[in-house]
Design an enzyme around this catalytic site. Structure first.
Site, PDB file in Angstrom:
ATOM      1  N   ARG A 169      33.337  75.760   8.184  1.00 21.56           N
ATOM      2  CA  ARG A 169      32.544  76.453   7.177  1.00 21.56           C
ATOM      3  C   ARG A 169      33.248  76.417   5.821  1.00 21.56           C
ATOM      4  NH1 ARG A 169      34.265  80.894   5.109  1.00 21.56           N
ATOM      5  NH2 ARG A 169      35.648  82.376   6.174  1.00 21.56           N
ATOM      6  N   LYS A 174      39.251  72.919   3.966  1.00 22.58           N
ATOM      7  CA  LYS A 174      39.172  71.504   4.358  1.00 22.58           C
ATOM      8  C   LYS A 174      39.712  70.600   3.259  1.00 22.58           C
ATOM      9  CE  LYS A 174      34.754  71.702   5.044  1.00 22.58           C
ATOM     10  NZ  LYS A 174      34.581  73.155   4.812  1.00 22.58           N
ATOM     11  N   ASP A 192      33.980  66.720   0.582  1.00 22.49           N
ATOM     12  CA  ASP A 192      32.799  67.553   0.357  1.00 22.49           C
ATOM     13  C   ASP A 192      31.537  66.926   0.938  1.00 22.49           C
ATOM     14  OD1 ASP A 192      31.632  69.945  -0.510  1.00 22.49           O
ATOM     15  OD2 ASP A 192      30.811  68.952  -2.272  1.00 22.49           O
ATOM     16  N   GLU A 218      37.268  69.100  -5.159  1.00 22.42           N
ATOM     17  CA  GLU A 218      37.251  70.431  -5.772  1.00 22.42           C
ATOM     18  C   GLU A 218      38.176  71.340  -4.971  1.00 22.42           C
ATOM     19  OE1 GLU A 218      34.464  74.371  -6.333  1.00 22.42           O
ATOM     20  OE2 GLU A 218      33.560  72.533  -5.549  1.00 22.42           O
TER      21      GLU A 218
END
Length: 322
Positions: A169, A174, A192, A218
């Site tokens: 999630r 990550k 992403d 990001e």
């Protein structure tokens, strides 16, 4: 998005896109022989067709929606006819809405036949390659274009040559884990948005980056990071096979987690079973090193059929039996 979702597939591509793109991805150069609106012609199938029977007048079950290949055999058939018979045979062929015609082995189309194709709005191209090589390269290209694909939220990293897909999630880190792996010398495929393709009935899944995002990441609290600019060309990969999925989970003391590694879990992506490792996250846990070990364990099993948990279990049983 869950990994079990149904894949998508392109319904068609324009002949203009086909002409502009195939030479960039494969060793084939097409030469345009006439000027028609290639945006109005679309390719719907990956299969190609050699229209020998259609040129001979038998058009029942003619697969005209496919790219038509005219090689030495087809051209020799046309050239052996007198002009009127040749025009009649070719006219019966181009009355169908054919996507395009490709002449192989540097064959040439008579001016009157080329004019008929132009009048029918059919693009005509030529290549120096043989029919066999041309069909192989174009089929490979169309296979990629019409392959099943899906976009997933996650990160894809090449770790010791093993394609590792990180999922979990939002907010679990990550991207931070992927960045740490890159800093340790591994390669980033995508962050992403991971685009995964399955070509035909192949059991191989190929992950690629989203072309708009490229190799940007990001990182919360930092902002956007350009991995290629910061770490160089060695830190990126254009594509990689998905071989292991690592799912990052929030630590839950009420939940039981795998301790030995005897139970092999899998997840399904576009109909293909892929090994799954679920890693609970809590402060102080070095996820990056664990993912490196996941990749090494995959290599041990793949090349030597060696599973550490099974080896330890066997050793303990041997000791007990003694």
């Amino acid at each position: 998005m869950t990994l079990e979702q149904k894949g998508l597939k392109k319904q068609s591509i324009t002949v203009a896109y086909f002409f502009d793109t195939i030479g960039k991805e494969h060793d084939i150069k097409l030469r345009r022989l006439n000027s028609v609106d290639e945006q109005k012609r679309r390719i719907f199938e990956r299969d190609l067709h050699r229209p020998g029977l259609a040129l001979a007048g038998f058009t029942n079950l003619f697969t005209y929606k496919r790219v038509q290949i005219l090689g030495n055999t087809e051209m020799r058939f046309l050239n052996q006819h007198e002009e009127d018979a040749r025009k009649n045979a070719f006219g019966n062929f181009v009355r169908f809405k054919i996507p395009c015609i490709i002449l192989t082995s540097t064959n040439k189309l008579q001016p009157e036949l080329l004019a008929m194709a132009t009048e029918a709005g059919i693009p005509v191209f030529s290549t120096r390659h043989s029919s066999t090589k041309t069909m192989y390269l174009i089929t490979e290209f169309l296979d990629n274009q019409f392959s099943l694909y899906q976009q997933y939220h996650g990160s894809m990293v090449d770790v010791y040559g093993v394609g590792v897909l990180l999922k979990g999630r939002s907010g679990l880190g990550k991207s931070e884990v992927a960045l740490d792996l890159v800093e340790r010398g591994h390669g980033l495929v995508a962050d992403d948005v991971v685009v995964i393709h399955r070509k035909g009935e192949s059991m191989i899944l190929t992950a690629k980056r989203n072309k708009n995002i490229e190799h940007f990441m990001e990182i919360r609290g930092l902002g956007v990071v350009d991995v290629k600019a910061n770490f160089g060309i060695r830190a990126i990969r254009d594509a990689k096979e998905v071989q292991v999925v690592v799912e990052l989970l929030e630590w839950n003391k009420e939940m039981e987690y795998e301790r030995l590694g005897l139970d092999t879990k899998t997840t399904k992506i576009l109909g293909v079973e892929v090994p799954l490792v679920q890693l609970p996250i809590f402060p102080g846990k070095n996820i990056t090193v664990i993912i490196e070990v996941v990749a090494l364990n995959f290599l041990l099993k793949h090349y030597y059929d060696y599973v550490p948990a099974e080896a330890l279990t066997k050793r303990i049983r041997t000791a007990i039996d003694q």
